[in-house]
Motif scaffolding. Structure first.
Motif, short mmCIF file in Angstrom:
data_model
loop_
_atom_site.label_atom_id
_atom_site.label_comp_id
_atom_site.label_asym_id
_atom_site.label_seq_id
_atom_site.Cartn_x
_atom_site.Cartn_y
_atom_site.Cartn_z
N PHE A 1 0.84 -1.20 0.00
CA PHE A 1 0.00 0.00 0.00
C PHE A 1 0.88 1.25 0.00
CE2 PHE A 1 -4.49 1.17 1.57
CZ PHE A 1 -4.43 2.42 0.99
N LYS A 2 1.86 1.27 0.89
CA LYS A 2 2.74 2.44 1.00
C LYS A 2 3.60 2.63 -0.25
CE LYS A 2 2.96 2.26 6.05
NZ LYS A 2 3.83 2.06 7.24
N ARG A 3 3.97 1.52 -0.86
CA ARG A 3 4.78 1.61 -2.08
C ARG A 3 3.94 2.11 -3.25
NH1 ARG A 3 6.61 -3.26 -1.99
NH2 ARG A 3 4.94 -4.18 -3.25
N SER A 4 2.68 1.71 -3.30
CA SER A 4 1.80 2.06 -4.41
C SER A 4 1.38 3.53 -4.40
CB SER A 4 0.54 1.18 -4.37
OG SER A 4 -0.41 1.59 -5.32
N LYS A 5 1.06 4.07 -3.20
CA LYS A 5 0.60 5.46 -3.04
C LYS A 5 -0.55 5.80 -4.00
CE LYS A 5 4.99 7.47 -1.45
NZ LYS A 5 5.76 6.22 -1.31
N PRO A 6 -1.65 5.05 -3.96
CA PRO A 6 -2.77 5.35 -4.86
C PRO A 6 -3.41 6.70 -4.52
CG PRO A 6 -3.44 3.78 -3.21
CD PRO A 6 -1.95 3.93 -3.05
N ALA A 7 -3.74 7.46 -5.55
CA ALA A 7 -4.39 8.76 -5.34
C ALA A 7 -5.85 8.73 -5.80
CB ALA A 7 -3.64 9.85 -6.09
N SER A 8 -6.17 7.80 -6.69
CA SER A 8 -7.53 7.71 -7.21
C SER A 8 -8.02 6.27 -7.12
CB SER A 8 -7.59 8.18 -8.67
OG SER A 8 -6.67 7.45 -9.48
N ALA A 58 -7.95 5.09 -13.11
CA ALA A 58 -7.71 5.11 -11.67
C ALA A 58 -6.44 4.34 -11.31
CB ALA A 58 -8.90 4.50 -10.94
N ASP A 59 -5.87 4.68 -10.17
CA ASP A 59 -4.67 3.99 -9.69
C ASP A 59 -5.01 2.62 -9.11
OD1 ASP A 59 -3.10 6.20 -10.34
OD2 ASP A 59 -3.39 7.11 -8.35
N ALA A 60 -6.15 2.55 -8.42
CA ALA A 60 -6.54 1.31 -7.75
C ALA A 60 -8.05 1.09 -7.85
CB ALA A 60 -6.12 1.35 -6.28
N ALA A 61 -8.45 -0.15 -7.68
CA ALA A 61 -9.87 -0.50 -7.72
C ALA A 61 -10.27 -1.15 -6.41
CB ALA A 61 -10.17 -1.44 -8.88
N LEU A 62 -11.45 -0.81 -5.92
CA LEU A 62 -11.97 -1.39 -4.69
C LEU A 62 -13.02 -2.43 -5.04
CD1 LEU A 62 -11.67 -1.07 -1.57
CD2 LEU A 62 -13.74 0.33 -1.66
N TYR A 63 -12.72 -3.68 -4.72
CA TYR A 63 -13.63 -4.79 -4.97
C TYR A 63 -14.39 -5.08 -3.67
CZ TYR A 63 -10.83 -5.66 -9.19
OH TYR A 63 -10.18 -5.55 -10.40
N VAL A 64 -15.70 -4.93 -3.70
CA VAL A 64 -16.51 -5.11 -2.50
C VAL A 64 -17.47 -6.28 -2.67
CG1 VAL A 64 -18.20 -4.03 -0.95
CG2 VAL A 64 -16.39 -2.64 -1.99
N GLU A 65 -17.64 -7.05 -1.62
CA GLU A 65 -18.60 -8.15 -1.62
C GLU A 65 -19.51 -8.01 -0.41
OE1 GLU A 65 -18.10 -12.72 -0.54
OE2 GLU A 65 -17.49 -12.35 -2.63
N VAL A 66 -20.83 -8.02 -0.66
CA VAL A 66 -21.81 -7.90 0.42
C VAL A 66 -22.20 -9.31 0.85
CG1 VAL A 66 -24.01 -6.96 1.14
CG2 VAL A 66 -22.67 -5.77 -0.60
N SER A 101 -17.10 -7.12 2.78
CA SER A 101 -15.64 -7.20 2.76
C SER A 101 -15.13 -6.43 1.55
CB SER A 101 -15.18 -8.66 2.68
OG SER A 101 -15.71 -9.30 1.55
N ALA A 102 -13.89 -5.95 1.63
CA ALA A 102 -13.31 -5.15 0.55
C ALA A 102 -11.87 -5.55 0.28
CB ALA A 102 -13.37 -3.67 0.91
N ARG A 103 -11.48 -5.36 -0.97
CA ARG A 103 -10.11 -5.67 -1.40
C ARG A 103 -9.66 -4.56 -2.35
NH1 ARG A 103 -8.90 -9.05 -5.90
NH2 ARG A 103 -11.14 -9.47 -5.95
N LEU A 104 -8.58 -3.86 -1.99
CA LEU A 104 -8.06 -2.77 -2.81
C LEU A 104 -6.91 -3.31 -3.66
CD1 LEU A 104 -8.34 0.33 -3.30
CD2 LEU A 104 -6.47 0.63 -1.66
N VAL A 105 -7.04 -3.17 -4.97
CA VAL A 105 -6.06 -3.73 -5.90
C VAL A 105 -5.44 -2.63 -6.75
CG1 VAL A 105 -5.73 -5.30 -7.86
CG2 VAL A 105 -7.30 -5.93 -6.00
#
Length: 222
Positions: free
Chosen positions: A34-41, A110-118, A137-141
């Protein structure tokens, strides 16, 4: 002297235990990627619904933008994302989340995508109770290389505020029935979905999402 030494050691042990008990919880999640990626969007993909309630996907999606924006990220407008998918014949959240990261980055930038599962969404009724529950639950990729930057799971439930004291069994049955009717008529699940959404991407807590570059609390050195 020997007795004094034992007392001193015991006192030191007690102080150490107290210090440990009052210590601030430590982070257990590895934020290296996460820290290496530094996503802004962030691109929030329509959540996959594993619950029987058909409102789950958009009940969650409608409330994901604000907490992420307040955390310091630019969020690709979720309505635009959903409409773009549908105009291209992709109408199912499962299909949307199965699209390759290269295509997602090319389309939305976008820099990253948020995958959400309900996992749970809606109200349930049992003999002496009724409650609304939302679990997701969520997964940021990282869309630039496919690295999983962060994962989390959160929930919100009306059971957190339940108070069944008083009135006996009949009173509890009546209360449960009334709550069930209120939950159905007012769609209280949407409100709890908002709470779950905020908890899911909350910052400043153990294993929570890191702040984005637009937040005054963003740590540039990360």
């Amino acid at each position: 002297m020997r007795f004094s030494s034992i007392k001193a050691l015991a006192a030191a042990a007690v102080l150490a235990m107290l210090a440990t008990g009052c210590a601030k919880p430590t982070q257990s999640y590895d934020y290296t990627a996460f820290k290496r990626s530094k996503p802004a969007s962030i691109l929030v993909l329509p959540p996959v619904n594993k619950s029987p309630d058909v409102n789950a996907t958009y009940g969650m999606l409608a409330q994901m933008t604000r907490p992420l924006a307040e955390a310091g990220y630019y969020v690709v407008p979720v309505a635009l994302v959903d409409e773009t998918f549908k105009r291209n014949g992709v109408v199912n959240p499962d299909e949307m989340q199965s699209i390759g990261i290269d295509k997602l980055r090319q389309t939305y930038g976008a820099d990253a995508a948020l995958y959400v599962e309900v996992e749970k969404y809606g109200s349930s009724y049992y003999v002496i109770g009724s409650e609304v529950t939302v679990v997701a639950s969520a997964r940021l990729v990282d869309l630039r290389n496919g690295d999983v930057l962060w994962t989390h799971r959160a929930s919100a439930s009306s059971a957190e505020q339940n108070n069944n004291s008083g009135g006996g069994l009949i009173g509890m049955l009546v209360t449960a029935a009334v709550k069930q009717v209120m939950n159905t008529l007012s769609d209280r699940t949407f409100d709890y979905a908002g709470v779950a959404s905020n908890r899911l991407v909350a910052q400043g807590q153990p294993d929570g999402m890191l702040y984005g570059p637009r937040s005054p609390r963003y740590v540039k050195e990360q």
